[in-house]
Design a protein around this motif. Structure first.
Motif, PDB file in Angstrom:
ATOM      1  N   MET A  45     -67.353  27.937 -21.254  1.00  0.00           N
ATOM      2  CA  MET A  45     -68.100  27.581 -20.050  1.00  0.00           C
ATOM      3  C   MET A  45     -69.131  28.675 -19.764  1.00  0.00           C
ATOM      4  SD  MET A  45     -64.978  25.962 -17.794  1.00  0.00           S
ATOM      5  CE  MET A  45     -66.050  25.504 -16.430  1.00  0.00           C
ATOM      6  N   ASP A  46     -70.159  28.713 -20.626  1.00  0.00           N
ATOM      7  CA  ASP A  46     -71.211  29.701 -20.490  1.00  0.00           C
ATOM      8  C   ASP A  46     -72.456  29.054 -19.896  1.00  0.00           C
ATOM      9  OD1 ASP A  46     -71.996  28.097 -22.560  1.00  0.00           O
ATOM     10  OD2 ASP A  46     -72.032  29.679 -24.080  1.00  0.00           O
ATOM     11  N   ASP A  47     -73.590  29.774 -19.958  1.00  0.00           N
ATOM     12  CA  ASP A  47     -74.835  29.247 -19.400  1.00  0.00           C
ATOM     13  C   ASP A  47     -75.237  27.938 -20.067  1.00  0.00           C
ATOM     14  OD1 ASP A  47     -74.990  31.331 -17.653  1.00  0.00           O
ATOM     15  OD2 ASP A  47     -76.420  32.506 -18.836  1.00  0.00           O
ATOM     16  N   ALA A  48     -75.044  27.853 -21.386  1.00  0.00           N
ATOM     17  CA  ALA A  48     -75.415  26.639 -22.104  1.00  0.00           C
ATOM     18  C   ALA A  48     -74.574  25.454 -21.634  1.00  0.00           C
ATOM     19  CB  ALA A  48     -75.258  26.840 -23.613  1.00  0.00           C
ATOM     20  N   TYR A  49     -73.302  25.704 -21.359  1.00  0.00           N
ATOM     21  CA  TYR A  49     -72.425  24.641 -20.873  1.00  0.00           C
ATOM     22  C   TYR A  49     -72.927  24.106 -19.532  1.00  0.00           C
ATOM     23  CZ  TYR A  49     -68.259  22.436 -18.889  1.00  0.00           C
ATOM     24  OH  TYR A  49     -67.403  21.552 -18.305  1.00  0.00           O
ATOM     25  N   PHE A  50     -73.259  25.014 -18.617  1.00  0.00           N
ATOM     26  CA  PHE A  50     -73.705  24.575 -17.300  1.00  0.00           C
ATOM     27  C   PHE A  50     -75.101  23.948 -17.356  1.00  0.00           C
ATOM     28  CE2 PHE A  50     -70.411  27.677 -16.092  1.00  0.00           C
ATOM     29  CZ  PHE A  50     -69.625  26.831 -15.317  1.00  0.00           C
TER      30      PHE A  50
END
Length: 295
Positions: free
Chosen positions: A116-121
């Motif tokens: 759940m990193d920046d790419a996920y969000f």
């Protein structure tokens, strides 16, 4: 040539999406293959692995594995050898190259790509954006899109938008309807706009199928006379949309023989080209602004 049937076991310690994509891409290269897939996902314990080996023994076939835990890999290797089925650890060639190039060992973390990193969000935000800007909704927000897709009805704008959202791209889509003016927001948009076009015969087939799903079977005659699927009207509608895109300088992607994944890849390439052109324009403008003025 007669078809050949095999059982293919996919063993993953995560969601199995990587293995599934790899297996389907590989099987698609064989014209006469019949494959039964057994998917064994979220393999994290020895008891789960043993249940999988029991299933393989009951229905033997080659095993593709993306399991990274060393202990589970060892047991899986021994189990497949005992059953007498072939095992391929599909991540090994790439991991080996990266270890050599990076000079550090792989950490063998199951599901390491799902964080759940920046790419996920970004993907979550992009999904919300598509829902709010599907089929011409929320026109005032087009300036926040990464790309705007335009095209006639049933030209795969919505499914392509959702696929792009899963890649973290905020995609809005706007239908092109003959005799209706373009929205003002679209006319003056400083974001890439891509037209999706389609062969008229293919489009008629898609629209007929859509009407079949929506209408009572007794309305078949009405559907056949519906301008929505009238061959001359549809062909003119497609030509009109292509001319409109050409007039505005919007590049076209023909979706007639493309999957949603292939259409999305073509759109992403056009986004990159748009970004490169406008980056170069900004650099030229900055250079011109900063250059010394001669008296």
């Amino acid at each position: 040539m007669p078809s050949h049937h095999i059982v293919l076991h996919l063993a993953s310690d995560a969601t199995g999406q990587t293995l599934d994509s790899l297996a389907r891409a590989s099987v698609a290269q064989f014209s006469h293959a019949e494959v039964t897939y057994h998917r064994w996902n979220l393999l994290r314990t020895r008891s789960q692995l043993r249940r999988m080996l029991e299933g393989i023994a009951q229905d033997p076939g080659p095993v593709l594995s993306s399991v990274v835990d060393p202990r589970l890999r060892h047991e899986l290797t021994a189990g497949c050898a005992h059953i007498g089925v072939r095992l391929i650890n599909v991540l090994d060639p790439v991991t080996t190259i990266l270890q050599d190039e990076l000079g550090e060992p792989a950490i063998a973390r199951p599901g390491g790509q799902y964080v759940m990193d920046d790419a996920y969000f970004r993907r979550i935000d992009a999904m919300h954006f598509v829902l709010a800007h599907d089929d011409g909704q929320e026109m005032g927000g087009l300036g926040h899109a990464d790309v705007v897709l335009v095209g006639v009805s049933r030209a795969s704008k919505t499914p392509t938008s959702f696929y792009l959202a899963n890649c973290g791209i905020k995609a809005a889509n706007v239908p092109l309807i003959p005799d209706l003016p373009l929205p003002d927001e679209l006319e003056h948009l400083s974001r890439p706009v891509v037209g999706l076009t389609i062969d008229s015969d293919v489009l008629i087939g898609i629209r007929r199928h859509r009407l079949d799903l929506m209408a009572d079977r007794r309305m078949d005659l009405v559907m056949r006379n519906n301008p929505y699927v009238d061959p001359e009207r549809v062909e003119e509608e497609v030509r009109w949309a292509r001319r409109l895109c050409a007039r505005h300088g919007w590049p076209l992607v023909d979706v007639s023989q493309r999957s949603i994944e292939e259409t999305s890849a073509a759109v992403m390439e056009l986004i990159a080209q748009w970004d490169d052109r406008h980056r170069d324009d900004r650099h030229r403008n900055d250079h011109h602004r900063d250059a010394p003025h001669r008296p």
